[in-house]
Every structure is written in structure tokens, then in C-alpha cells.
Design a protein around this motif. Structure first.
Motif, PDB file in Angstrom:
ATOM      1  N   UNK A  75      28.841  -5.069  -7.142  1.00  0.00           N
ATOM      2  CA  UNK A  75      29.569  -3.843  -7.427  1.00  0.00           C
ATOM      3  C   UNK A  75      28.891  -3.024  -8.515  1.00  0.00           C
ATOM      4  N   UNK A  76      28.553  -3.678  -9.620  1.00  0.00           N
ATOM      5  CA  UNK A  76      27.936  -2.960 -10.732  1.00  0.00           C
ATOM      6  C   UNK A  76      26.557  -2.442 -10.363  1.00  0.00           C
ATOM      7  N   UNK A  77      25.780  -3.243  -9.635  1.00  0.00           N
ATOM      8  CA  UNK A  77      24.460  -2.793  -9.205  1.00  0.00           C
ATOM      9  C   UNK A  77      24.549  -1.562  -8.329  1.00  0.00           C
ATOM     10  N   UNK A 113      27.099 -11.089 -16.915  1.00  0.00           N
ATOM     11  CA  UNK A 113      26.101 -10.565 -15.975  1.00  0.00           C
ATOM     12  C   UNK A 113      26.306  -9.069 -15.749  1.00  0.00           C
ATOM     13  N   UNK A 114      27.565  -8.648 -15.631  1.00  0.00           N
ATOM     14  CA  UNK A 114      27.865  -7.228 -15.468  1.00  0.00           C
ATOM     15  C   UNK A 114      27.355  -6.430 -16.670  1.00  0.00           C
ATOM     16  N   UNK A 120      20.686  -2.839 -19.089  1.00  0.00           N
ATOM     17  CA  UNK A 120      19.335  -2.617 -18.554  1.00  0.00           C
ATOM     18  C   UNK A 120      19.195  -1.273 -17.846  1.00  0.00           C
ATOM     19  N   UNK A 121      20.312  -0.677 -17.495  1.00  0.00           N
ATOM     20  CA  UNK A 121      20.297   0.600 -16.800  1.00  0.00           C
ATOM     21  C   UNK A 121      19.880   1.718 -17.755  1.00  0.00           C
ATOM     22  N   UNK A 178      28.322   4.851 -26.769  1.00  0.00           N
ATOM     23  CA  UNK A 178      28.041   3.950 -27.888  1.00  0.00           C
ATOM     24  C   UNK A 178      26.693   3.254 -27.730  1.00  0.00           C
ATOM     25  N   UNK A 179      26.289   3.074 -26.474  1.00  0.00           N
ATOM     26  CA  UNK A 179      25.176   2.177 -26.160  1.00  0.00           C
ATOM     27  C   UNK A 179      25.406   0.835 -26.864  1.00  0.00           C
TER      28      UNK A 179
END
Length: 249
Positions: A75-77, A113-114, A120-121, A178-179
């Protein structure tokens, strides 16, 4: 500003959509019920057209270890790929206080993992770590019931109302990225056993609450402070006893 809320028809998502709409934003509820499926990618491109911010408060339909990992990774990918193509400026995700402190828990491992995919995005992001919701307390008590008694570990517990979670997520959505992460929790901290004794008494539930050092929290044994935030967490306004009274009313 157009803000798409993934999981926008659920407990938190519907509250976030309502809050952002009240603030004058174009808040769009996206879920399989509205034709947007992050697992298959169906409807994502169309939903994200012209979107500035994506808020992800979706949840896995299964908490089985492999299924929940597959859900959040897939989903996140898919979501991050679609956001990059649409030129989304800010990704906001809801996660859980304590994920990094209990990676052996299958659900927490999937949330880790999410979060790693989000980090990394190239899309600027904010991650809101919330404690457990008041609304989940009955289900948690049922899950912890053994031979008619609720067995809980001797750990600290600082649950929060869904309304306060939605407020924190909505605030993050309209602020600068916020990063990084922010923690939110309820205004009161309890021993988990004390909390459930109060809760069961308020529900008129006769089950005994047993303080059990071997008791598991959804499959794993947490440390004393695994489930509570660190210093600097933002605290909600709604106290549990007030939430119970309002819910009963």
C-alpha cells in the motif's frame, strides 16, 4: 488546498476529513469504498490529481504477521509512487508510539517497514506517532481475556481519544513537513492494570483484571515504558473518564 485522506472513511480518517473540510480545505476521503485501492492502485492517479497533501491513516484488514507486512509495504509503495507522479508536496502518516522499541511485534514491524519506505521517498513527510485509542479498549480487553479474566502486563499506558488523534493528524497536514516524527498521547498516564480496572468498572463488566508479568500485548511482552511517549510529546485534551461519560451519553 486539496488534501486526500487515505483511509478517509474509517474511525480516524472520517474525523480528519471533517476537520479539514471545516477549515476550508478540499478534503477527499479515499478508500476502497470510494473507489480508491492502494493495494491494487485502482483509482489512485485520479484521486491524487491536483493534490498538495496526502494523509495516510489506512489500516490492514488482517493483523496476521505476513498479511500486515504485505499490506503496509504494498500500500505505501503504491501510494508513494503515485504521489511522486502527481507532484504531491507532503505525505503525512499515522503510526504508533513504541514501534521502534518493540520490533518483534508483527504489527509494529510492519509499521516500521512503512516508515522506512516513507523516509526513503523523495516526498517531504511527517509521521504522527499516537498511543492506543480509547475506542480500542474493549477489543484490547477481550484479546487479553484468559479463562474469564483480563491478563495485562505491569506496564505504563497513556491512551488517547480518536478525536485528539484526528486533531494532531489534521494539524500535521496543514503545517510544513517535519521530515521526522511527532508523538501524541492522552493527558493521563496509568498502569495498564489500573486503566483496565477503571474501564471495566465503568462498563459494568465483572471480569477481574490480573496483573501478569507474562501477559502478552498482541503476541509480545512489552517493556515497562514501551507504549508511552517520551518527553516533549503533545498531549490530547480529552480525559478517559470524560470520554466514557460522553460515549455513554
Amino acid at each position: 488546498m486539496k488534501i486526500v485522506v487515505i483511509g478517509g472513511t474509517g474511525l480516524i480518517g472520517s474525523k480528519v476529513v471533517a476537520r479539514l473540510s471545516d477549515q476550508g480545505h478540499e478534503a477527499v476521503a479515499a478508500s476502497p469504498r470510494t473507489g480508491v485501492d492502494t493495494l491494487t492502485g485502482e483509482g489512485l492517479a485520479e484521486a491524487l490529481t491536483g493534490t498538495s497533501v496526502v494523509v495516510d491513516v489506512s489500516n490492514s484488514p488482517s493483523f496476521e504477521r505476513e498479511a500486515v507486512m504485505r499490506f503496509f509495504e504494498t500500500s505505501t509503495g503504491n501510494l508513494l509512487t503515485a504521489e511522486a507522479e502527481a507532484g504531491v508536496d507532503h505525505h503525512v502518516a499515522l503510526s504508533i508510539v513504541g514501534t521502534q522499541r518493540m520490533p518483534e511485534n508483527g504489527y509494529f514491524a510492519a509499521k516500521i517497514a512503512q516508515e522506512q519506505l516513507i523516509e526513503k521517498s523523495p516526498i517531504p513527510f511527517s509521521i504522527v506517532h499516537a498511543t492506543q485509542f480509547f475506542e480500542f479498549a474493549p477489543g484490547m480487553a477481550d484479546q487479553a481475556t484468559i479463562d474469564g479474566a483480563v491478563h495485562v502486563p505491569p506496564v505504563r499506558f497513556q491512551p488517547i481519544a480518536a478525536d485528539d488523534v484526528a486533531e494532531a493528524v489534521s494539524r500535521a497536514a496543514v503545517a510544513a513537513p517535519l521530515n521526522g516524527r511527532v508523538e501524541v498521547a492522552g493527558p493521563e498516564q496509568f498502569g495498564m492494570d489500573e486503566f483496565f480496572r477503571q474501564a471495566l468498572a465503568a462498563w459494568g463488566d465483572p471480569r477481574e483484571v490480573v496483573t501478569d508479568p507474562r501477559a502478552r500485548y498482541f503476541g509480545t511482552v512489552p517493556g515497562e515504558r514501551t507504549l508511552v511517549p517520551g518527553e516533549g510529546a503533545r498531549l490530547g485534551r480529552i480525559r478517559y473518564r470524560d470520554w466514557l461519560a460522553a460515549s455513554a451519553g
